[in-house]
Write a protein that holds these residues in place. Structure first.
Motif, PDB file in Angstrom:
ATOM      1  N   LYS A   6       0.826  -1.189   0.000  1.00 14.70           N
ATOM      2  CA  LYS A   6       0.000   0.000   0.000  1.00 14.70           C
ATOM      3  C   LYS A   6       0.872   1.256   0.000  1.00 14.70           C
ATOM      4  O   LYS A   6       1.932   1.287   0.605  1.00 14.70           O
ATOM      5  N   PRO A   7       0.431   2.322  -0.676  1.00 12.34           N
ATOM      6  CA  PRO A   7       1.195   3.566  -0.655  1.00 12.34           C
ATOM      7  C   PRO A   7       1.200   4.165   0.735  1.00 12.34           C
ATOM      8  O   PRO A   7       0.264   3.957   1.521  1.00 12.34           O
TER       9      PRO A   7
ATOM     10  N   ALA B 218      13.336   5.403   7.865  1.00 13.54           N
ATOM     11  CA  ALA B 218      13.033   4.395   8.881  1.00 13.54           C
ATOM     12  C   ALA B 218      11.577   3.941   8.778  1.00 13.54           C
ATOM     13  O   ALA B 218      11.270   2.748   8.911  1.00 13.54           O
ATOM     14  N   GLY B 219      10.668   4.876   8.515  1.00 14.52           N
ATOM     15  CA  GLY B 219       9.269   4.513   8.364  1.00 14.52           C
ATOM     16  C   GLY B 219       9.034   3.603   7.167  1.00 14.52           C
ATOM     17  O   GLY B 219       8.261   2.635   7.246  1.00 14.52           O
ATOM     18  N   ARG B 220       9.694   3.903   6.062  1.00 20.91           N
ATOM     19  CA  ARG B 220       9.568   3.050   4.885  1.00 20.91           C
ATOM     20  C   ARG B 220      10.128   1.661   5.156  1.00 20.91           C
ATOM     21  O   ARG B 220       9.540   0.649   4.737  1.00 20.91           O
ATOM     22  N   ARG B 221      11.247   1.614   5.838  1.00 19.47           N
ATOM     23  CA  ARG B 221      11.857   0.316   6.155  1.00 19.47           C
ATOM     24  C   ARG B 221      10.939  -0.516   7.042  1.00 19.47           C
ATOM     25  O   ARG B 221      10.789  -1.730   6.825  1.00 19.47           O
TER      26      ARG B 221
ATOM     27  N   ALA C  94       5.253  -5.618   5.787  1.00 23.25           N
ATOM     28  CA  ALA C  94       4.635  -6.247   4.617  1.00 23.25           C
ATOM     29  C   ALA C  94       5.250  -7.609   4.340  1.00 23.25           C
ATOM     30  O   ALA C  94       4.548  -8.573   4.021  1.00 23.25           O
ATOM     31  N   ALA C  95       6.589  -7.693   4.487  1.00 26.24           N
ATOM     32  CA  ALA C  95       7.253  -8.983   4.280  1.00 26.24           C
ATOM     33  C   ALA C  95       6.822  -9.998   5.337  1.00 26.24           C
ATOM     34  O   ALA C  95       6.645 -11.177   5.047  1.00 26.24           O
TER      35      ALA C  95
ATOM     36  N   LYS D  90       3.353 -11.247   4.512  1.00 20.53           N
ATOM     37  CA  LYS D  90       3.394 -12.126   3.344  1.00 20.53           C
ATOM     38  C   LYS D  90       3.894 -13.511   3.717  1.00 20.53           C
ATOM     39  O   LYS D  90       3.371 -14.529   3.262  1.00 20.53           O
ATOM     40  N   SER D  91       4.931 -13.566   4.596  1.00 20.30           N
ATOM     41  CA  SER D  91       5.475 -14.862   4.995  1.00 20.30           C
ATOM     42  C   SER D  91       4.536 -15.613   5.925  1.00 20.30           C
ATOM     43  O   SER D  91       4.557 -16.840   5.999  1.00 20.30           O
ATOM     44  N   ALA D  92       3.699 -14.878   6.665  1.00 23.61           N
ATOM     45  CA  ALA D  92       2.765 -15.520   7.589  1.00 23.61           C
ATOM     46  C   ALA D  92       1.517 -16.048   6.901  1.00 23.61           C
ATOM     47  O   ALA D  92       0.769 -16.839   7.478  1.00 23.61           O
ATOM     48  N   THR D  93       1.268 -15.619   5.687  1.00 23.54           N
ATOM     49  CA  THR D  93       0.094 -16.087   4.951  1.00 23.54           C
ATOM     50  C   THR D  93       0.295 -17.502   4.463  1.00 23.54           C
ATOM     51  O   THR D  93       1.273 -17.767   3.764  1.00 23.54           O
ATOM     52  N   PRO D  94      -0.564 -18.456   4.838  1.00 21.96           N
ATOM     53  CA  PRO D  94      -0.370 -19.849   4.399  1.00 21.96           C
ATOM     54  C   PRO D  94      -0.560 -19.982   2.891  1.00 21.96           C
ATOM     55  O   PRO D  94      -1.399 -19.265   2.302  1.00 21.96           O
ATOM     56  N   PRO D  95       0.205 -20.820   2.258  1.00 23.56           N
ATOM     57  CA  PRO D  95       0.062 -21.001   0.815  1.00 23.56           C
ATOM     58  C   PRO D  95      -1.278 -21.593   0.458  1.00 23.56           C
ATOM     59  O   PRO D  95      -1.864 -22.382   1.202  1.00 23.56           O
ATOM     60  N   VAL D  96      -1.800 -21.193  -0.660  1.00 22.65           N
ATOM     61  CA  VAL D  96      -3.074 -21.682  -1.144  1.00 22.65           C
ATOM     62  C   VAL D  96      -2.853 -22.981  -1.917  1.00 22.65           C
ATOM     63  O   VAL D  96      -2.076 -23.025  -2.859  1.00 22.65           O
TER      64      VAL D  96
END
Length: 331
Positions: free
Chosen positions: A2-3, A306-309, A315-316, A319-325
């Motif tokens: 997201k922006p 720092a905020g962007r980082r 976000a990473a 993404k890693s916590a989302t179980p694969p479909v």
């Protein structure tokens, strides 16, 4: 991804007003020493914001803003001595006198560019200091005192500095978001391109220069009330300009909050290094060099990075916590 969420225009105006109102309401709760220090901090931020309008947003590296501080201070002293005006007309008169001097100086100075402009403004500042030292009216080392009847107590002086700081911030914000500010940013980013599109250099820079001079002159009037006595060496000191440069470099040039953050950092740094005598200036210079070398965008740029980082890491992590479909194979 997201922006990044941007601060709305309403918040940009509302936040400084709310913070200033809270500080204004609680001004009488501070000890006198803290009150005087907060006043100095706010005046430093005012000067940095005024300088940043020309040099940060406009790209014109001025080394002559001490003239406007001195003119504002002496105008306030003279008006209080001979006319006894109320405080608000005194501040307005000091600002207008500085703005008039700024317009007079703008036409010859703004025809210079780059390092020639910086050297030219520094030369004018030193010439003004030399002239004031030799003018009998200023009383040289004896000083020009503020009338005792016009002196303000420390709490009232803090409240004046609070109002001046929030007005300065709002003026800079309005100018930045106005068509004049857009033309100013265009000249800073690509002067040749802006001129080719019809942006007139002098008609853009002269009003901004006058506004910056007005703000610096009003700040100089409050400094005069704080000190109670004016001498040319104190009122027209080039140190005012150097302070504004250091504050904006540390905080972030060309940003709204950079001068405020930089003023806080510089003020605290000077408070903690005051006991080191001759080492204080060296420590401050080392901090400036490190900022320029490793964080050229200043404290604001560091916070933004720092905020962007943090957003990237979050976000990473999501993404890693989302179980694969799992794909279902049709029979």
């Amino acid at each position: 991804m997201k922006p990044p969420i941007r601060v709305t225009t309403v918040a940009q105006y509302a936040v400084p007003i709310v913070v200033a109102a809270a500080l204004f309401a609680t001004a009488d709760l501070f000890r006198l020493a803290i009150t005087n220090q907060l006043t100095s901090l706010l005046l430093l931020a005012c000067l940095a914001m005024a300088w940043n309008l020309v040099s940060g947003f406009g790209g014109q590296f001025s080394l002559g803003h001490s003239i406007f501080v001195g003119v504002g201070g002496y105008t306030a002293a003279v008006v209080l001595d001979y006319a006894g005006w109320p405080l608000i007309p005194v501040l307005l008169g000091a600002g207008l006198a500085s703005a008039a001097i700024g317009v007079v100086l703008a036409y010859p100075m703004l025809r210079l560019r780059g390092p020639y402009f910086a050297i030219g403004t520094l030369g004018i500042a030193l010439a003004a200091l030399g002239w004031m030292l030799n003018w009998d009216f200023t009383r040289a080392s004896r000083g020009y005192p503020i009338p005792p009847s016009a002196m303000l107590d420390l709490t009232t002086l803090l409240r004046v500095a609070i109002v001046l700081a929030v007005v300065t911030f709002l003026v800079v914000l309005v100018v930045k978001n106005s068509p004049l500010g857009l033309r100013l940013l265009a000249l800073r980013d690509n002067e040749d391109g802006a001129v080719s599109l019809g942006v007139r250099r002098l008609s853009t820079l002269v009003p901004v220069w006058a506004i910056s001079a007005f703000l610096a002159g009003s700040m100089g009037a409050v400094v005069a009330l704080q000190n109670g006595n004016l001498t040319p060496n104190s009122a027209f000191s080039v140190q005012y300009t150097l302070d504004a440069v250091v504050v904006c470099v540390i905080g972030g040039m060309g940003t709204l909050s950079g001068p405020i953050l930089g003023a806080v950092v510089v003020f605290l740094l000077r408070q903690y290094t005051a006991d080191f005598a001759g080492w204080a200036t060296l420590i401050e210079a080392a901090v400036v060099i490190l900022i320029v070398r490793f964080f050229p965008d200043g404290a604001v740029g560091l916070i933004v990075r720092a905020g962007r980082r943090i957003r990237v890491l979050r976000a990473a992590g999501r993404k890693s916590a989302t179980p694969p479909v799992e794909r279902q194979i049709a029979p």
